[in-house]
Motif scaffolding. Structure first.
Motif, short mmCIF file in Angstrom:
data_model
loop_
_atom_site.label_atom_id
_atom_site.label_comp_id
_atom_site.label_asym_id
_atom_site.label_seq_id
_atom_site.Cartn_x
_atom_site.Cartn_y
_atom_site.Cartn_z
N GLY A 99 41.70 41.93 44.01
CA GLY A 99 40.60 42.48 43.22
C GLY A 99 39.36 41.61 43.19
N SER A 100 39.41 40.42 43.78
CA SER A 100 38.27 39.50 43.79
C SER A 100 37.30 39.91 44.89
CB SER A 100 38.76 38.08 44.04
OG SER A 100 37.67 37.21 44.22
N ARG A 101 36.03 39.66 44.66
CA ARG A 101 35.01 39.91 45.68
C ARG A 101 34.78 38.68 46.55
NH1 ARG A 101 30.05 41.88 42.39
NH2 ARG A 101 29.09 41.28 44.34
N ARG A 102 35.46 37.61 46.27
CA ARG A 102 35.31 36.37 47.05
C ARG A 102 35.93 36.53 48.43
NH1 ARG A 102 33.31 32.24 43.95
NH2 ARG A 102 33.37 32.64 41.73
N THR A 103 35.68 35.55 49.31
CA THR A 103 36.15 35.65 50.69
C THR A 103 37.41 34.86 50.98
OG1 THR A 103 34.75 33.80 51.34
CG2 THR A 103 33.82 36.02 51.56
N GLY A 104 37.93 34.12 50.04
CA GLY A 104 39.11 33.31 50.29
C GLY A 104 38.76 31.87 50.56
N THR A 105 39.74 31.13 51.06
CA THR A 105 39.57 29.70 51.32
C THR A 105 40.19 29.35 52.66
OG1 THR A 105 39.69 29.23 48.95
CG2 THR A 105 40.05 27.38 50.42
N LEU A 106 39.55 28.46 53.38
CA LEU A 106 40.05 27.97 54.65
C LEU A 106 40.47 26.51 54.44
CD1 LEU A 106 38.71 28.68 58.12
CD2 LEU A 106 39.06 26.30 57.50
N PRO A 107 41.78 26.25 54.18
CA PRO A 107 42.24 24.86 54.04
C PRO A 107 42.63 24.28 55.40
CG PRO A 107 43.98 26.37 53.39
CD PRO A 107 42.79 27.21 53.79
N VAL A 108 42.33 22.99 55.57
CA VAL A 108 42.61 22.29 56.83
C VAL A 108 43.29 20.96 56.50
CG1 VAL A 108 41.58 21.26 58.89
CG2 VAL A 108 40.52 23.28 57.85
#
Length: 131
Positions: free
Chosen positions: A116-125
């Motif tokens: 339900g979030s409009r955010r794009t997520g996170t790319l962890p490295v």
């Protein structure tokens, strides 16, 4: 916390000017996103002990927008937006870039945003300084 030192400074200036060798270097939506990896990764690698960890997170790239991108940050009504460069790569590209700079055991993924979030997520490295 005993045994932990936190440093907040410009990454290139600080790491390039210290003789300290670190167990780990972390960047959370920071230097690894807003600094040219060709400049940052050699300095980070030189600042890590062998098998030291370099871990960072940033937003995943927008489809088709890779490499150096411009972020426009709104300011006051009578001011032009601030323009900040950021480096956006997908998981495969980040893995290749890190390996080219002497990092091994590279793990890159994309975490989806909360439902339900409009955010794009996170790319962890996460990567390890190779020999």
């Amino acid at each position: 916390m005993d045994g932990i030192e936190l440093h907040q400074a410009d990454a290139l200036t600080y790491l390039g000017g210290t003789c300290t060798i670190f167990d780990a270097v972390y960047s959370v939506f920071g230097a690894a996103w807003f600094t040219d990896p060709g400049l940052l990764l050699p300095v980070v690698r030189a600042s890590l002990k062998p098998a030291g960890v370099f871990a960072f997170s940033q937003r995943p790239p927008v489809e088709g927008c890779y490499g150096c991108q411009a972020s426009y940050i709104p300011r006051g009504l009578d001011e032009d937006p601030a323009v900040v460069k950021r480096w956006d790569y997908g998981p495969d590209a980040w893995a290749l870039i890190l390996k080219e700079h002497g990092f091994v055991d590279v793990s890159v993924s994309v975490l989806a945003p909360p439902s339900g979030s409009r955010r794009t997520g996170t790319l962890p490295v996460r990567s390890i300084r190779g020999g």
